[in-house]
Design an enzyme around this catalytic site. Structure first.
Site, PDB file in Angstrom:
ATOM      1  CD1 TRP A  34      -6.481  -3.107   4.721  1.00  0.00           C
ATOM      2  CD2 TRP A  34      -5.635  -4.390   3.094  1.00  0.00           C
ATOM      3  NE1 TRP A  34      -6.417  -2.357   3.571  1.00  0.00           N
ATOM      4  CE2 TRP A  34      -5.904  -3.108   2.571  1.00  0.00           C
ATOM      5  CE3 TRP A  34      -5.102  -5.362   2.252  1.00  0.00           C
ATOM      6  CZ2 TRP A  34      -5.666  -2.791   1.236  1.00  0.00           C
ATOM      7  CZ3 TRP A  34      -4.864  -5.039   0.923  1.00  0.00           C
ATOM      8  CH2 TRP A  34      -5.140  -3.772   0.438  1.00  0.00           C
ATOM      9  CE1 TYR A  66      -5.400   2.763  -4.569  1.00  0.00           C
ATOM     10  CE2 TYR A  66      -3.599   4.355  -4.608  1.00  0.00           C
ATOM     11  CZ  TYR A  66      -4.086   3.103  -4.275  1.00  0.00           C
ATOM     12  OH  TYR A  66      -3.275   2.184  -3.667  1.00  0.00           O
ATOM     13  CB  CYS A  76      -0.903  -0.031   1.229  1.00  0.00           C
ATOM     14  SG  CYS A  76      -1.615   1.578   1.652  1.00  0.00           S
ATOM     15  NE  ARG A  78     -13.264   1.971   1.949  1.00  0.00           N
ATOM     16  CZ  ARG A  78     -14.205   1.309   1.267  1.00  0.00           C
ATOM     17  NH1 ARG A  78     -15.435   1.789   1.187  1.00  0.00           N
ATOM     18  NH2 ARG A  78     -13.930   0.184   0.662  1.00  0.00           N
ATOM     19  CB  THR A  84      -7.658   2.604   5.640  1.00  0.00           C
ATOM     20  OG1 THR A  84      -7.730   3.499   6.745  1.00  0.00           O
ATOM     21  CG2 THR A  84      -8.845   2.837   4.734  1.00  0.00           C
ATOM     22  CD  GLU A 134      -4.147  10.902   6.159  1.00  0.00           C
ATOM     23  OE1 GLU A 134      -5.249  10.425   5.847  1.00  0.00           O
ATOM     24  OE2 GLU A 134      -3.191  10.994   5.352  1.00  0.00           O
TER      25      GLU A 134
END
Ligand SMILES: N[C@@H](CCC(=O)N[C@@H](CS)C(=O)NCC(=O)O)C(=O)O
Length: 315
Positions: free
Chosen positions: A89, A184, A56, A118, A120, A136
């Site tokens: 994940w 993206y 990622c 989500r 993430t 973040e």
């Protein structure tokens, strides 16, 4: 990829495009800072843990900074399996040992049993308070840049120096929109027009950066700053994944006269090469779709000499 609703995992993907078919990325939910004045998350060694996926590009920023700042002994780390499955994940068949989590969404539910959003990566976890400090990557690398500086062994290198802060912020905004998230926006567009707009903006910025790098070694002159690392995180994945999988195929990274040697220059900085996991990059972009066949190529030599050492110093 599914998401959590009131702490319960829902496997079905939710629409992430607006009415024009443009991909819209959700904002991150946990935004606290290590070393902030309120003292909640002090900058101590051994207290924080990163959960990442090595493929990622967002999580990768934190992996890279952990190495560049020599934080390996200060912040521990766990890697998910490269490809996402029906649970998002995942750590594979066995739970990871720190929290006993099988999936990244378990970690979000531990931090907040009614979390909606989500799941993430990256996730920066506080082992003491047993919660998420921040998810973040842009915030986490800013923290890593300076928060742990007093600790023995941590590198004092500063990738966000005051004299370049405004320029870094301006370049970050452009590069985030059109390159980091731009690839993206190409790959996840839901309409031809949205894709073509993202594609045009992506290559317009890459052309502009290529021209800038003709006259100076790094984006802010002769020192490497945060914006170089943020751009690098996308460039190092470009020919391996975005060119083909996300249809960013006007040309390859290796076709740019300056961006390509610049990428090799950054790759060849101390500590960097070991953080670039080509198998994980292919795994995240290609491995999640049955039957999970990974592309064999392209064979990219990031170690080839870059000849940028003696460039005239930029502004
Ligand atoms: N703004 C976040 C974005 C992180 C992100 O979107 N990571 C991707 C992996 S490349 C992810 O976990 N996606 C899962 C999802 O969107 O459900 C950051 O930079 O930390």
């Amino acid at each position: 990829m599914g998401l959590l609703i009131d702490g319960v995992w829902h496997d079905q993907d939710q629409r992430r495009a607006n009415e024009s078919g443009e991909f819209v990325r959700a904002d991150s939910s946990f935004r606290a800072a290590i070393g902030a004045a309120d003292g909640r998350f002090p900058a101590t060694s051994g207290r924080y843990h990163l959960f990442v996926n090595a493929g990622c590009p967002w999580a990768y920023r934190t992996v890279l900074y952990r190495s560049l700042k020599n934080l390996d002994a200060v912040v521990s780390i766990s890697f998910t399996a490269p490809a996402a499955g029906s649970q998002g994940w995942t750590f594979g068949d066995t739970a990871e040992p720190i929290l006993g989590a099988r999936h990244i969404h378990n970690i979000y539910s531990l931090a907040d049993p009614s979390f909606t959003g989500r799941a993430t990566v990256p996730v920066l976890w506080d082992l003491e308070e047993r919660t998420i400090v921040n998810n973040e990557s842009a915030d986490i690398i800013r923290m890593f840049n300076s928060a742990f500086n007093g600790i023995e062994g941590v590198s004092a290198v500063d990738f966000y120096p005051d004299e370049h802060a405004t320029e870094i912020d301006q370049l970050n905004a452009l590069i985030y929109d059109t390159v980091n998230n731009g690839v993206y926006r190409c790959g996840f567009a839901q309409s031809q027009q949205a894709y073509e707009q993202a594609y045009d903006a992506l290559f317009e910025t890459l052309d502009q950066l290529d021209a800038r790098l003709a006259g100076q070694r790094y984006l802010c002159g002769d020192v490497i700053t945060e914006v170089d690392w943020r751009l690098f995180s996308t460039l190092v994945r470009f020919d391996l994944a975005y060119y083909s999988q996300f249809r960013c195929n006007r040309n390859r990274l290796i076709d740019f006269a300056h961006l390509w040697p610049y990428t090799r220059d950054l790759y060849q900085q101390p500590e960097v090469a070991a953080t670039v996991d080509v198998a994980a990059i292919k795994g995240i972009y290609y491995g999640g779709r049955a039957p999970g066949i990974l592309p064999k190529g392209p064979d990219i030599n990031f170690g080839e000499p870059h000849h940028r050492e003696n460039m005239t110093v930029g502004p």
